[in-house]
Design a protein around this motif. Structure first.
Motif, short mmCIF file in Angstrom:
data_model
loop_
_atom_site.label_atom_id
_atom_site.label_comp_id
_atom_site.label_asym_id
_atom_site.label_seq_id
_atom_site.Cartn_x
_atom_site.Cartn_y
_atom_site.Cartn_z
N PRO A 1 -12.63 0.00 -3.30
CA PRO A 1 -11.78 1.16 -3.00
C PRO A 1 -11.45 1.95 -4.27
O PRO A 1 -11.52 1.42 -5.38
CB PRO A 1 -10.52 0.54 -2.41
N GLU A 2 -11.05 3.17 -4.08
CA GLU A 2 -10.66 4.03 -5.20
C GLU A 2 -9.18 3.88 -5.55
O GLU A 2 -8.75 4.35 -6.58
CB GLU A 2 -10.94 5.50 -4.85
N SER A 3 -8.42 3.23 -4.68
CA SER A 3 -6.97 3.11 -4.88
C SER A 3 -6.67 2.19 -6.06
O SER A 3 -7.55 1.51 -6.60
CB SER A 3 -6.32 2.57 -3.62
N SER A 4 -5.41 2.16 -6.44
CA SER A 4 -4.96 1.29 -7.52
C SER A 4 -5.28 -0.17 -7.20
O SER A 4 -5.19 -0.60 -6.06
CB SER A 4 -3.45 1.45 -7.71
N SER A 5 -5.61 -0.89 -8.23
CA SER A 5 -5.93 -2.30 -8.07
C SER A 5 -4.68 -3.14 -7.81
O SER A 5 -4.76 -4.22 -7.23
CB SER A 5 -6.63 -2.80 -9.34
N LYS B 1 1.00 0.45 -4.62
CA LYS B 1 -0.19 1.16 -5.10
C LYS B 1 0.13 2.60 -5.48
O LYS B 1 -0.55 3.19 -6.32
CB LYS B 1 -1.30 1.13 -4.05
N GLN B 2 1.17 3.17 -4.89
CA GLN B 2 1.56 4.55 -5.22
C GLN B 2 2.29 4.62 -6.56
O GLN B 2 2.22 5.65 -7.25
CB GLN B 2 2.44 5.13 -4.11
N ASP C 1 -1.10 2.75 -11.23
CA ASP C 1 -2.43 3.37 -11.28
C ASP C 1 -3.34 2.46 -12.10
O ASP C 1 -3.87 2.87 -13.12
CB ASP C 1 -2.35 4.77 -11.88
N ASN D 1 0.81 -1.22 0.00
CA ASN D 1 0.00 0.00 0.00
C ASN D 1 0.85 1.27 0.00
O ASN D 1 0.46 2.27 -0.60
CB ASN D 1 -0.95 0.00 1.20
N ARG E 1 -9.60 -0.77 -11.25
CA ARG E 1 -10.24 -2.02 -10.83
C ARG E 1 -10.87 -2.68 -12.05
O ARG E 1 -11.11 -2.03 -13.07
CB ARG E 1 -11.32 -1.73 -9.78
#
Length: 182
Positions: free
Chosen positions: A103-107, A81-82, A85, A77, A88
């Protein structure tokens, strides 16, 4: 480029298959285990139980598991994920309504899988029975992440690889640090 296209095709086929094959009741059970693993609650609870019930071996297993979990969280994480990009999986691939709370974060990678594998693999050498018990929800979490449409199978595979590396590093860090200092 052909390899990447093949991976994308496999990701799509496996995601659609997993999302459509698992019966609704089983899907809800998978989601319940995933919910328990959210924010590492399940693994912290398991560590507390090991430390309380397992004596010296339980405390050592819990410490190894939590150390690996922290490294896994940082790698997955905090870094993975940073740096990526990846969106999902598309909602149209998923024939049920579980995609609403993704979640909105990277898959990429699957943080749930990363921490589950790291914790379980770090615990197992010290307390094999506890590691075997932890392997059950670890597998459930990995399957659920694809079945729910939160991740592609390659996200889960990458998370598992990061989890394995985190467990290895956590278990060897004390020895490695001693060698550096001596």
């Amino acid at each position: 480029m052909r390899l990447l296209t093949g991976l994308q095709d496999a990701d799509r086929a496996l995601t659609e298959e997993a999302a459509s094959r698992i019966p609704t009741g089983l899907g809800k059970a998978l989601s319940a285990v995933e919910e328990a693993a959210e924010s590492t609650k399940l693994w912290c609870g398991a560590a507390a139980a090991m430390a309380w019930l397992g004596g010296w071996r339980g405390r050592k297993a819990a410490a190894a598991g939590l150390g690996a979990l922290v490294l896994a969280q940082l790698a997955s994480n905090g870094l993975g994920k940073q740096l990526t990009d990846r969106p999902r999986p598309p909602e149209e691939w998923i024939p049920h309504d579980e995609t609403a709370d993704r979640p909105e974060s990277s898959s990429f990678p699957s943080g749930h899988t990363t921490t589950a594998v790291a914790f379980t693999v770090a615990v197992a050498p010290t307390w094999p029975a506890a590691g075997a018990l932890c392997a059950i929800p670890t597998a459930v979490v990995a399957v659920e992440r694809v079945q729910s449409g939160a991740h592609y199978p390659s996200d889960v595979a990458a998370g598992a690889a990061i989890g394995l590396a985190s467990a290895w590093l956590a278990r060897r860090a004390p020895t490695l640090l001693l060698r550096l200092w001596l």
